[in-house]
Design a protein around this motif. Structure first.
Motif, PDB file in Angstrom:
ATOM      1  N   ALA A 115       0.840  -1.194   0.000  1.00  0.00           N
ATOM      2  CA  ALA A 115       0.000   0.000   0.000  1.00  0.00           C
ATOM      3  C   ALA A 115       0.879   1.249   0.000  1.00  0.00           C
ATOM      4  O   ALA A 115       2.035   1.230   0.440  1.00  0.00           O
ATOM      5  N   TRP A 116       0.330   2.363  -0.423  1.00  0.00           N
ATOM      6  CA  TRP A 116       1.118   3.588  -0.547  1.00  0.00           C
ATOM      7  C   TRP A 116       1.660   4.061   0.782  1.00  0.00           C
ATOM      8  O   TRP A 116       2.771   4.579   0.866  1.00  0.00           O
ATOM      9  N   TYR A 117       0.871   3.878   1.834  1.00  0.00           N
ATOM     10  CA  TYR A 117       1.327   4.360   3.138  1.00  0.00           C
ATOM     11  C   TYR A 117       2.468   3.498   3.679  1.00  0.00           C
ATOM     12  O   TYR A 117       3.327   3.990   4.412  1.00  0.00           O
ATOM     13  N   VAL A 118       2.526   2.216   3.291  1.00  0.00           N
ATOM     14  CA  VAL A 118       3.647   1.365   3.709  1.00  0.00           C
ATOM     15  C   VAL A 118       4.920   1.840   3.024  1.00  0.00           C
ATOM     16  O   VAL A 118       5.977   1.965   3.654  1.00  0.00           O
ATOM     17  N   THR A 119       4.831   2.119   1.745  1.00  0.00           N
ATOM     18  CA  THR A 119       5.997   2.617   1.010  1.00  0.00           C
ATOM     19  C   THR A 119       6.446   3.958   1.575  1.00  0.00           C
ATOM     20  O   THR A 119       7.660   4.203   1.727  1.00  0.00           O
ATOM     21  N   LEU A 120       5.504   4.825   1.901  1.00  0.00           N
ATOM     22  CA  LEU A 120       5.839   6.125   2.477  1.00  0.00           C
ATOM     23  C   LEU A 120       6.561   5.955   3.812  1.00  0.00           C
ATOM     24  O   LEU A 120       7.592   6.589   4.065  1.00  0.00           O
ATOM     25  N   TRP A 121       6.043   5.078   4.672  1.00  0.00           N
ATOM     26  CA  TRP A 121       6.656   4.874   5.993  1.00  0.00           C
ATOM     27  C   TRP A 121       8.052   4.268   5.849  1.00  0.00           C
ATOM     28  O   TRP A 121       8.969   4.647   6.579  1.00  0.00           O
ATOM     29  N   GLN A 122       8.228   3.358   4.887  1.00  0.00           N
ATOM     30  CA  GLN A 122       9.553   2.775   4.652  1.00  0.00           C
ATOM     31  C   GLN A 122      10.543   3.837   4.191  1.00  0.00           C
ATOM     32  O   GLN A 122      11.706   3.845   4.610  1.00  0.00           O
ATOM     33  N   SER A 123      10.114   4.771   3.386  1.00  0.00           N
ATOM     34  CA  SER A 123      11.020   5.828   2.926  1.00  0.00           C
ATOM     35  C   SER A 123      11.362   6.784   4.064  1.00  0.00           C
ATOM     36  O   SER A 123      12.490   7.284   4.157  1.00  0.00           O
ATOM     37  N   VAL A 124      10.410   7.022   4.985  1.00  0.00           N
ATOM     38  CA  VAL A 124      10.692   7.872   6.149  1.00  0.00           C
ATOM     39  C   VAL A 124      11.711   7.182   7.055  1.00  0.00           C
ATOM     40  O   VAL A 124      12.671   7.801   7.533  1.00  0.00           O
ATOM     41  N   GLU A 125      11.537   5.877   7.287  1.00  0.00           N
ATOM     42  CA  GLU A 125      12.486   5.126   8.115  1.00  0.00           C
ATOM     43  C   GLU A 125      13.871   5.117   7.482  1.00  0.00           C
ATOM     44  O   GLU A 125      14.881   5.262   8.178  1.00  0.00           O
ATOM     45  N   ALA A 126      13.934   4.942   6.168  1.00  0.00           N
ATOM     46  CA  ALA A 126      15.217   4.922   5.472  1.00  0.00           C
ATOM     47  C   ALA A 126      15.902   6.277   5.593  1.00  0.00           C
ATOM     48  O   ALA A 126      17.125   6.357   5.808  1.00  0.00           O
ATOM     49  N   ALA A 127      15.153   7.349   5.491  1.00  0.00           N
ATOM     50  CA  ALA A 127      15.744   8.683   5.621  1.00  0.00           C
ATOM     51  C   ALA A 127      16.218   8.921   7.050  1.00  0.00           C
ATOM     52  O   ALA A 127      17.261   9.546   7.274  1.00  0.00           O
ATOM     53  N   ASP A 128      15.483   8.406   8.041  1.00  0.00           N
ATOM     54  CA  ASP A 128      15.853   8.575   9.440  1.00  0.00           C
ATOM     55  C   ASP A 128      17.145   7.831   9.757  1.00  0.00           C
ATOM     56  O   ASP A 128      17.957   8.291  10.561  1.00  0.00           O
ATOM     57  N   GLN A 129      17.343   6.684   9.126  1.00  0.00           N
ATOM     58  CA  GLN A 129      18.535   5.881   9.388  1.00  0.00           C
ATOM     59  C   GLN A 129      19.702   6.306   8.503  1.00  0.00           C
ATOM     60  O   GLN A 129      20.779   5.732   8.594  1.00  0.00           O
ATOM     61  N   GLY A 130      19.508   7.263   7.638  1.00  0.00           N
ATOM     62  CA  GLY A 130      20.584   7.778   6.798  1.00  0.00           C
ATOM     63  C   GLY A 130      20.807   6.970   5.533  1.00  0.00           C
ATOM     64  O   GLY A 130      21.814   7.142   4.867  1.00  0.00           O
ATOM     65  N   ARG A 131      19.910   6.084   5.191  1.00  0.00           N
ATOM     66  CA  ARG A 131      20.042   5.323   3.949  1.00  0.00           C
ATOM     67  C   ARG A 131      19.450   6.127   2.801  1.00  0.00           C
ATOM     68  O   ARG A 131      18.581   6.966   3.002  1.00  0.00           O
ATOM     69  N   ASP A 132      19.926   5.809   1.610  1.00  0.00           N
ATOM     70  CA  ASP A 132      19.436   6.538   0.442  1.00  0.00           C
ATOM     71  C   ASP A 132      18.075   6.053  -0.027  1.00  0.00           C
ATOM     72  O   ASP A 132      17.258   6.827  -0.483  1.00  0.00           O
ATOM     73  N   SER A 133      17.844   4.749   0.026  1.00  0.00           N
ATOM     74  CA  SER A 133      16.583   4.218  -0.489  1.00  0.00           C
ATOM     75  C   SER A 133      16.156   3.021   0.318  1.00  0.00           C
ATOM     76  O   SER A 133      16.896   2.517   1.152  1.00  0.00           O
ATOM     77  N   VAL A 134      14.960   2.541   0.012  1.00  0.00           N
ATOM     78  CA  VAL A 134      14.422   1.372   0.675  1.00  0.00           C
ATOM     79  C   VAL A 134      15.068   0.136   0.059  1.00  0.00           C
ATOM     80  O   VAL A 134      15.182   0.057  -1.168  1.00  0.00           O
ATOM     81  N   PRO A 135      15.515  -0.840   0.841  1.00  0.00           N
ATOM     82  CA  PRO A 135      16.126  -2.046   0.270  1.00  0.00           C
ATOM     83  C   PRO A 135      15.117  -2.781  -0.624  1.00  0.00           C
ATOM     84  O   PRO A 135      13.917  -2.741  -0.406  1.00  0.00           O
ATOM     85  N   ALA A 136      15.638  -3.466  -1.609  1.00  0.00           N
ATOM     86  CA  ALA A 136      14.791  -4.171  -2.587  1.00  0.00           C
ATOM     87  C   ALA A 136      14.022  -5.283  -1.938  1.00  0.00           C
ATOM     88  O   ALA A 136      12.925  -5.611  -2.366  1.00  0.00           O
ATOM     89  N   SER A 137      14.541  -5.896  -0.863  1.00  0.00           N
ATOM     90  CA  SER A 137      13.836  -7.014  -0.232  1.00  0.00           C
ATOM     91  C   SER A 137      12.604  -6.536   0.492  1.00  0.00           C
ATOM     92  O   SER A 137      11.651  -7.264   0.665  1.00  0.00           O
ATOM     93  N   ARG A 138      12.553  -5.299   0.907  1.00  0.00           N
ATOM     94  CA  ARG A 138      11.388  -4.772   1.627  1.00  0.00           C
ATOM     95  C   ARG A 138      10.349  -4.215   0.668  1.00  0.00           C
ATOM     96  O   ARG A 138       9.258  -3.873   1.075  1.00  0.00           O
TER      97      ARG A 138
END
Length: 139
Positions: A115-138
């Protein structure tokens, strides 16, 4: 004897001018009827093509009418479309099974995107942890 200077004849005589006017008048008087004949021939060709198509549709509809008057065809359609069961026969209808044509051709079931909100939350978590993008496995 003295040579007389020759008079130059005019290029266009009166007779030639009258002949040219008559030829032009005839050509102009024939142009409109010729154009009408061509237009009528086009219209005839169009109407003949339309008649051919109408006859083809009529034959097709006639074949369908004859087919639907056939009792065997009617029984077949009743069984296929309305799941009709003849008296005395055992008929089964499986409700939980998908039709055979709806299975994907890739062999396996295609994963649905999150769902769109899951993708949004994953991108927020990735930005918080200093990663550039969401891993492909997630994904």
């Amino acid at each position: 004897m003295a040579k007389r200077p020759q008079l130059k004849r005019p290029q266009l005589t009166g007779r030639a001018a009258i002949l040219a006017v008559v030829v032009c008048a005839n050509a102009m008087s024939l142009a409109y009827p010729a154009r009408e004949v061509i237009a009528q021939r086009r219209e005839i060709a169009r109407l003949e093509e339309e008649q051919t198509q109408a006859l083809h549709r009529l034959r097709t509809l006639e074949e369908r009418r004859k087919q639907r008057e056939d009792p065997e065809y009617v029984k077949q359609m009743l069984k296929e479309r309305l799941h009709y069961c003849e008296p005395g026969a055992k008929c089964y209808v499986v409700l939980d099974q998908k039709p055979a044509g709806s299975a994907p051709r890739g062999g396996g079931k295609k994963p649905e995107p999150p769902a769109w909100y899951v993708t949004l939350w994953q991108s927020v978590e990735a930005a918080d942890q200093g990663r550039d993008s969401v891993p492909a496995s997630r994904n």
